[in-house]
Motif scaffolding. Structure first.
Motif, PDB file in Angstrom:
ATOM      1  N   ARG A  68     -21.479   7.790  11.440  1.00 52.56           N
ATOM      2  CA  ARG A  68     -20.704   8.813  10.739  1.00 52.56           C
ATOM      3  C   ARG A  68     -20.519   8.437   9.272  1.00 52.56           C
ATOM      4  N   ASN A  69     -20.207   7.157   9.050  1.00 54.39           N
ATOM      5  CA  ASN A  69     -19.939   6.701   7.687  1.00 54.39           C
ATOM      6  C   ASN A  69     -21.148   6.868   6.772  1.00 54.39           C
ATOM      7  N   LEU A  70     -22.335   6.680   7.362  1.00 56.04           N
ATOM      8  CA  LEU A  70     -23.539   6.786   6.560  1.00 56.04           C
ATOM      9  C   LEU A  70     -23.731   8.199   6.014  1.00 56.04           C
ATOM     10  N   LYS A  71     -23.150   9.186   6.670  1.00 56.87           N
ATOM     11  CA  LYS A  71     -23.291  10.575   6.253  1.00 56.87           C
ATOM     12  C   LYS A  71     -22.101  11.049   5.425  1.00 56.87           C
ATOM     13  N   ALA A  72     -21.009  10.313   5.464  1.00 54.76           N
ATOM     14  CA  ALA A  72     -19.781  10.784   4.818  1.00 54.76           C
ATOM     15  C   ALA A  72     -19.713  10.333   3.363  1.00 54.76           C
ATOM     16  N   THR A  73     -19.048  11.137   2.519  1.00 55.92           N
ATOM     17  CA  THR A  73     -18.816  10.751   1.127  1.00 55.92           C
ATOM     18  C   THR A  73     -17.798   9.621   1.072  1.00 55.92           C
ATOM     19  N   LYS A  74     -16.740   9.746   1.868  1.00 55.17           N
ATOM     20  CA  LYS A  74     -15.713   8.712   1.983  1.00 55.17           C
ATOM     21  C   LYS A  74     -15.612   8.308   3.454  1.00 55.17           C
ATOM     22  N   THR A  75     -15.516   7.005   3.690  1.00 56.75           N
ATOM     23  CA  THR A  75     -15.438   6.513   5.065  1.00 56.75           C
ATOM     24  C   THR A  75     -14.007   6.267   5.527  1.00 56.75           C
ATOM     25  N   LYS A  76     -13.046   6.351   4.585  1.00 57.84           N
ATOM     26  CA  LYS A  76     -11.627   6.059   4.890  1.00 57.84           C
ATOM     27  C   LYS A  76     -11.456   4.643   5.427  1.00 57.84           C
ATOM     28  N   THR A  77     -12.300   3.741   4.916  1.00 59.56           N
ATOM     29  CA  THR A  77     -12.268   2.341   5.332  1.00 59.56           C
ATOM     30  C   THR A  77     -12.372   1.452   4.101  1.00 59.56           C
ATOM     31  N   ILE A  78     -11.588   0.379   4.068  1.00 57.28           N
ATOM     32  CA  ILE A  78     -11.716  -0.626   3.011  1.00 57.28           C
ATOM     33  C   ILE A  78     -12.000  -1.987   3.638  1.00 57.28           C
ATOM     34  N   GLY A  79     -12.529  -2.886   2.840  1.00 58.25           N
ATOM     35  CA  GLY A  79     -12.738  -4.261   3.280  1.00 58.25           C
ATOM     36  C   GLY A  79     -11.729  -5.189   2.633  1.00 58.25           C
ATOM     37  N   VAL A  80     -11.319  -6.222   3.350  1.00 57.34           N
ATOM     38  CA  VAL A  80     -10.411  -7.244   2.824  1.00 57.34           C
ATOM     39  C   VAL A  80     -11.059  -8.599   3.061  1.00 57.34           C
ATOM     40  N   VAL A  81     -11.276  -9.354   1.997  1.00 56.35           N
ATOM     41  CA  VAL A  81     -11.910 -10.672   2.097  1.00 56.35           C
ATOM     42  C   VAL A  81     -10.877 -11.725   1.731  1.00 56.35           C
ATOM     43  N   VAL A  82     -10.534 -12.583   2.698  1.00 56.99           N
ATOM     44  CA  VAL A  82      -9.534 -13.627   2.482  1.00 56.99           C
ATOM     45  C   VAL A  82     -10.162 -14.991   2.698  1.00 56.99           C
ATOM     46  N   ARG A  83      -9.506 -16.005   2.168  1.00 53.73           N
ATOM     47  CA  ARG A  83     -10.052 -17.361   2.273  1.00 53.73           C
ATOM     48  C   ARG A  83      -9.649 -18.048   3.579  1.00 53.73           C
ATOM     49  N   ASP A  84      -8.489 -17.718   4.102  1.00 48.26           N
ATOM     50  CA  ASP A  84      -8.033 -18.313   5.364  1.00 48.26           C
ATOM     51  C   ASP A  84      -7.138 -17.310   6.071  1.00 48.26           C
ATOM     52  N   ILE A  85      -7.681 -16.638   7.062  1.00 53.34           N
ATOM     53  CA  ILE A  85      -6.965 -15.561   7.742  1.00 53.34           C
ATOM     54  C   ILE A  85      -5.726 -16.071   8.477  1.00 53.34           C
ATOM     55  N   THR A  86      -5.704 -17.366   8.804  1.00 54.76           N
ATOM     56  CA  THR A  86      -4.567 -17.931   9.533  1.00 54.76           C
ATOM     57  C   THR A  86      -3.453 -18.403   8.601  1.00 54.76           C
ATOM     58  N   GLY A  87      -3.710 -18.405   7.299  1.00 51.20           N
ATOM     59  CA  GLY A  87      -2.741 -18.925   6.349  1.00 51.20           C
ATOM     60  C   GLY A  87      -1.471 -18.091   6.291  1.00 51.20           C
ATOM     61  N   PHE A  88      -0.362 -18.748   6.003  1.00 54.46           N
ATOM     62  CA  PHE A  88       0.937 -18.083   5.933  1.00 54.46           C
ATOM     63  C   PHE A  88       0.913 -16.972   4.897  1.00 54.46           C
ATOM     64  N   TYR A  89       0.330 -17.243   3.738  1.00 60.42           N
ATOM     65  CA  TYR A  89       0.251 -16.262   2.650  1.00 60.42           C
ATOM     66  C   TYR A  89      -0.711 -15.134   3.018  1.00 60.42           C
ATOM     67  N   SER A  90      -1.934 -15.492   3.411  1.00 59.12           N
ATOM     68  CA  SER A  90      -2.969 -14.482   3.685  1.00 59.12           C
ATOM     69  C   SER A  90      -2.560 -13.519   4.789  1.00 59.12           C
ATOM     70  N   SER A  91      -1.938 -14.045   5.839  1.00 60.67           N
ATOM     71  CA  SER A  91      -1.573 -13.185   6.968  1.00 60.67           C
ATOM     72  C   SER A  91      -0.564 -12.121   6.554  1.00 60.67           C
ATOM     73  N   ARG A  92       0.322 -12.468   5.630  1.00 62.85           N
ATOM     74  CA  ARG A  92       1.319 -11.492   5.177  1.00 62.85           C
ATOM     75  C   ARG A  92       0.728 -10.492   4.190  1.00 62.85           C
ATOM     76  N   VAL A  93      -0.234 -10.935   3.386  1.00 65.88           N
ATOM     77  CA  VAL A  93      -0.954  -9.986   2.535  1.00 65.88           C
ATOM     78  C   VAL A  93      -1.680  -8.965   3.412  1.00 65.88           C
ATOM     79  N   ILE A  94      -2.357  -9.457   4.440  1.00 67.26           N
ATOM     80  CA  ILE A  94      -3.102  -8.574   5.338  1.00 67.26           C
ATOM     81  C   ILE A  94      -2.168  -7.568   5.992  1.00 67.26           C
ATOM     82  N   ARG A  95      -0.968  -8.011   6.381  1.00 67.15           N
ATOM     83  CA  ARG A  95      -0.011  -7.079   6.989  1.00 67.15           C
ATOM     84  C   ARG A  95       0.380  -5.981   5.993  1.00 67.15           C
ATOM     85  N   GLY A  96       0.608  -6.364   4.741  1.00 65.70           N
ATOM     86  CA  GLY A  96       0.928  -5.373   3.725  1.00 65.70           C
ATOM     87  C   GLY A  96      -0.202  -4.381   3.514  1.00 65.70           C
TER      88      GLY A  96
END
Length: 334
Positions: free
Chosen positions: A55-83
């Motif tokens: 579906r995304n390949l055909k759509a102008t907008k996919t309504k999806t973003i990517g988030v790239v973090v350095r350590d998903i288990t980190g105290f800081y990163s996990s709270r950024v991801i929640r936000g």
């Protein structure tokens, strides 16, 4: 079991592939109730699941973003991801999370994979080693927002804690307690603006109070090799009365080193850390910290990214989020 395709649903329901597709996309205003029911029954009987990537390949907008973090288990990163996740959900967006483990090659592959998945934009805590690659994707029209760390200052859109002011305020707090020999423990800050800002805040506070900057009290820590000089040796050689650590892993490793050497906090030396310490309230001596607002950073990064996506422009923004000083029991007056 063979994967059920849209054409299988259409054949089962006795309709064209186009009609089945319109039904699945909610476009059935001019479709008879009988046709709708046949397609609905076919989907249920065949257990058909739409392919979101197709579906995304055909759509102008996919309504999806990517988030790239350095350590998903980190105290800081996990709270950024929640936000990020909370803001995206409230705005009908989905977030795909990629973890790099501080590896620039993994980071590059993550960015490339997200681009291939046709995400509408990316939020990233960059290593600083893929500047050219990130610029190439921005030039292709991919909105990208940085957070957590500013490397060489080339980042066009970035959300950061106000590191300089936070380091100044924390250092001045220690000075007001009577400390003049404050050991600043940091990672290598050459060409990393966010670490330079912290150092500058520390140096400015010393200067304001006419305290000479002693290079021996600026100590390095490395993620792989640890401390440049063991904490007990720093105390023996340079007599700091307080440590000011610049990252949670540094604080944790410093505490281990002090405990092994039977050096008491705050009786023998005071300790102030940058970043909240998880479950600090359960420590025998809770640690005073510079408290960042990672959840707010996640929200603001998402807001900036979605605004850029909606406007289809990449106007440069640098937004600073204030920190606060969480005063506990690890620092004492001298």
């Amino acid at each position: 079991m063979a994967k059920v395709k849209l054409i299988d649903v259409a054949r089962f329901a006795g309709v064209s592939k186009s009609t089945a597709s319109q039904f699945l996309n909610g476009r059935f205003d001019y479709m008879s109730k009988e046709t709708q029911e046949r397609i609905r029954a076919a989907v249920a009987e065949l257990d058909y699941v739409p392919n979101p990537i197709a579906r995304n390949l055909k759509a102008t907008k996919t309504k999806t973003i990517g988030v790239v973090v350095r350590d998903i288990t980190g105290f800081y990163s996990s709270r950024v991801i929640r936000g990020v996740d909370d803001y995206c959900k409230a705005n009908s967006y989905n977030a795909l999370i990629y973890n790099t483990d501080f590896d620039p090659e993994t980071e590059a592959k993550s960015i490339e994979a997200l681009y291939q998945l046709r995400v509408d934009g990316i939020i990233i805590a960059s290593s600083g080693n893929n500047t050219q690659l990130i610029s190439e994707y921005i030039n292709k029209g991919m909105p990208i927002v940085h957070f957590q760390i500013e490397n060489d200052g080339s980042e066009q859109n970035i959300i950061l804690s106000d590191y300089k002011k936070a380091a100044f305020d924390a250092t001045e707090y220690l000075i007001n307690l009577g400390h003049k020999r404050i050991c600043f423990v940091t990672q290598d800050f050459k060409n990393v603006n966010s670490r330079i800002e912290r150092y500058q805040g520390y140096a400015d506070a010393l200067s304001k109070h006419d305290i000479p900057l002693d290079d021996n009290l600026v100590q390095r820590w490395d993620r792989e090799t640890g401390f440049q000089t063991a904490p007990k040796d720093i105390i023996k050689s340079h007599a700091p009365t307080a440590f000011f650590t610049q990252h949670l892993p540094i604080t944790v490793e410093l505490l281990r080193g002090l405990n092994r050497a039977n050096i008491s906090v705050p009786d023998d030396v005071s300790l102030l850390g940058f970043d909240e310490v998880p479950m600090a309230e359960f420590f025998k001596v809770p640690i005073t910290v510079v408290k960042q607002e990672p959840y707010s950073i996640g929200v603001e990064a998402s807001k900036l990214l979605l605004n850029n996506i909606a406007k289809e422009t990449n106007i440069s923004h640098k937004i600073l989020i204030p920190c606060s000083l969480e005063i506990r029991e690890s620092c004492k007056a001298i």
